[in-house]
Design a protein around this motif. Structure first.
Motif, mmCIF file in Angstrom:
data_model
loop_
_atom_site.group_PDB
_atom_site.id
_atom_site.type_symbol
_atom_site.label_atom_id
_atom_site.label_comp_id
_atom_site.label_asym_id
_atom_site.label_seq_id
_atom_site.Cartn_x
_atom_site.Cartn_y
_atom_site.Cartn_z
ATOM 1 N N THR A 48 63.571 -2.521 58.891
ATOM 2 C CA THR A 48 62.500 -3.510 59.030
ATOM 3 C C THR A 48 62.428 -3.959 60.491
ATOM 4 O O THR A 48 63.300 -3.646 61.300
ATOM 5 N N GLY A 49 61.394 -4.726 60.775
ATOM 6 C CA GLY A 49 61.240 -5.283 62.127
ATOM 7 C C GLY A 49 60.754 -4.280 63.146
ATOM 8 O O GLY A 49 60.956 -4.467 64.349
ATOM 9 N N SER A 50 60.100 -3.191 62.695
ATOM 10 C CA SER A 50 59.585 -2.195 63.638
ATOM 11 C C SER A 50 58.285 -2.685 64.286
ATOM 12 O O SER A 50 57.631 -3.616 63.782
ATOM 13 N N TYR A 51 57.899 -2.023 65.369
ATOM 14 C CA TYR A 51 56.702 -2.444 66.100
ATOM 15 C C TYR A 51 56.166 -1.260 66.912
ATOM 16 O O TYR A 51 56.861 -0.263 67.137
ATOM 17 N N VAL A 52 54.896 -1.441 67.342
ATOM 18 C CA VAL A 52 54.302 -0.567 68.355
ATOM 19 C C VAL A 52 53.601 -1.462 69.369
ATOM 20 O O VAL A 52 52.976 -2.458 69.001
#
Length: 488
Positions: free
Chosen positions: A431-435
């Motif tokens: 969790t806590g992924s981003y782009v």
């Protein structure tokens, strides 16, 4: 020598006006040709007869023939006066040619006593042939066609940079800038930022440049015997006609070793050093670390981005090269901040800059925040050393444009598609992924570009997320360019 020797050339040989090579050919021909031997014999005897006539006494002419006596006396006095001066052989050669021609036409011998033995021909001293000194190759002249930022010539920032004629011995250096120098109809080089180039030799026979930094070159095909060489440390790059780039990093920093990279867009270049050489052809490059031989390195194919960069860095060349020095002028394009500009539809790169143009009216365009070129104005340029200047007005800021476009982006995101992109990541419990993205939207709502500049996702997942973002539709409104972080 296939044809017979012309009779007057035997007279020239007797007078010493034939060089060694032709004399040998004439003698060899006479040895095998009976007709030419006979002509040479007659001319030689006639030549000696003329020499003897000068020393003869007055003939025994009866006094009743006064006219002949007076004529002979006057002729004798005139000959005596001529002997005081340097003898001239022009009249002798003319008389010989006339006599030989008469003899050849009538077939009569040139002497009254055909039984008299022919006098031996006196040896003729041939003048030594002196080879003319080799002509120096014509010097070439380079003219600045484009300049931006800090540019120095021989350690000085010249105010008259576009008036200078660059040649052998000049040292050109750049700070945070760039300079293009044209030296022929389709030949030029461009020196990148924080680089130097020395014009070691600059003539019609050989061009030798020594570079430290980045140098882009475009060269028209060389004629036979012409050479174009770029020295980059221990490596020499030689071309016949091509466009290529040389990046030489001297490795002054102990933590960063030096290297030389040669990339060829089209044509063929040869990279050599004491250890060997390699050929770099179309769309290829080679990189050689300091202390290594180029023969130990591999030539690799350029990527599409590298080829695009080479195309954009092509040195600027102007037509009608022969008239540029006296029929062109610099145009300064001033901008607030760094903006891409175009002149008459041709992209020049980031302004502010100066460019050489032909006299007349020119249209200037500047890129806005969305990367679209808009007309900034036109300018009339006269062929004067001072040139002309056009100041591009600053782009008016649009209040709240970024915030408005960012709200549109988030409101129109397809969240179910994003969830499908993240399914494999969610199954793994991550969790806590981003782009982090960078994008530009113009006034019509079209997306000019959209790039993923940072992410902690695998490349396949990040590409899936980008496709979802690229499908967002924007309405007409203010143009904006911004960066955003999308948490997933």
């Amino acid at each position: 020598m296939s044809a017979h020797v012309a009779p007057h050339r035997w007279a020239d040989l007797w007078a010493g006006r034939v060089d060694d090579e032709e004399r040998r050919e004439m003698e060899l021909h006479a040895a095998a040709c009976k007709a030419c031997r006979r002509v040479r014999h007659r001319i030689t005897r006639a030549s000696d007869s003329f020499a003897n006539i000068r020393s003869l006494a007055l003939p025994d002419v009866p006094w009743d023939e006064v006219r002949a006596r007076v004529h002979w006396s006057v002729s004798t006095e005139r000959r005596a006066a001529l002997r005081q001066r340097k003898p001239a052989y022009g009249w002798i050669a003319g008389a010989l040619v006339a006599g030989v021609g008469l003899a050849l036409v009538t077939g009569a011998p040139l002497v009254t006593d055909p039984a008299a033995p022919a006098p031996a021909a006196a040896p003729v001293a041939m003048p030594a042939r002196v080879a003319p000194p080799a002509a120096e190759p014509a010097a070439l002249v380079g003219l600045v066609s484009r300049a931006a930022g800090d540019v120095m010539v021989d350690g000085v920032r010249p105010a008259d940079l576009f008036e200078k004629q660059l040649g052998r011995g000049n040292l050109i250096a750049t700070g945070d800038g760039r300079v293009d120098v044209q030296f022929g109809d389709k030949s030029a080089f461009a020196l990148g930022a924080n680089s130097t180039v020395e014009l070691r030799r600059f003539d019609a026979e050989t061009i030798e440049l020594a570079v430290d930094g980045t140098l882009d070159v475009t060269v028209a095909p060389r004629a036979a015997g012409q050479r174009f060489i770029v020295h980059a440390g221990d490596h020499a790059i030689e071309v016949r006609g091509t466009q290529f780039r040389v990046v030489h990093e001297a490795g002054r920093d102990p933590g960063k070793p030096g290297a030389t990279t040669v990339a060829c867009r089209h044509g063929l270049v040869t990279v050599s050093d004491p250890g060997g050489k390699v050929e770099v052809g179309d769309s290829h490059r080679v990189k050689v670390a300091s202390g290594r031989s180029v023969a130990s390195e591999h030539v690799v194919t350029l990527s599409s981005d590298e080829l695009t960069g080479l195309a954009q860095a092509t040195p600027l060349t102007l037509p009608i090269w022969d008239a540029l020095a006296h029929s062109s002028a610099p145009l300064e394009i001033a901008t607030s901040g760094r903006r891409d500009v175009r002149l008459d539809g041709i992209e020049l790169g980031l302004a502010p800059l100066r460019v050489r143009v032909m006299p007349g009216r020119h249209t200037v365009e500047a890129a806005d925040g969305a990367g679209r070129f808009r007309r900034a104005g036109w300018v009339d340029v006269a062929a004067a050393p001072t040139g002309s200047r056009l100041e591009v007005p600053a782009e008016p800021p649009v209040a709240g444009a970024i915030a408005e476009r960012d709200r549109e982006l988030r409101a129109h995101l397809d969240h179910p598609r994003l969830a499908r992109c993240m399914r494999s990541i969610a199954k793994a419990g991550l969790t806590g992924s981003y782009v982090q993205i960078e994008l530009a939207v113009d006034a019509q709502g079209a997306v000019s570009f959209l790039n993923v500049v940072d992410s902690d996702l695998p490349s396949a997942t990040a590409s899936c997320v980008r496709e979802v973002l690229a499908d967002v539709h924007f309405a007409a409104g203010p143009a904006a360019t911004w960066r955003d972080r999308i948490d997933l």
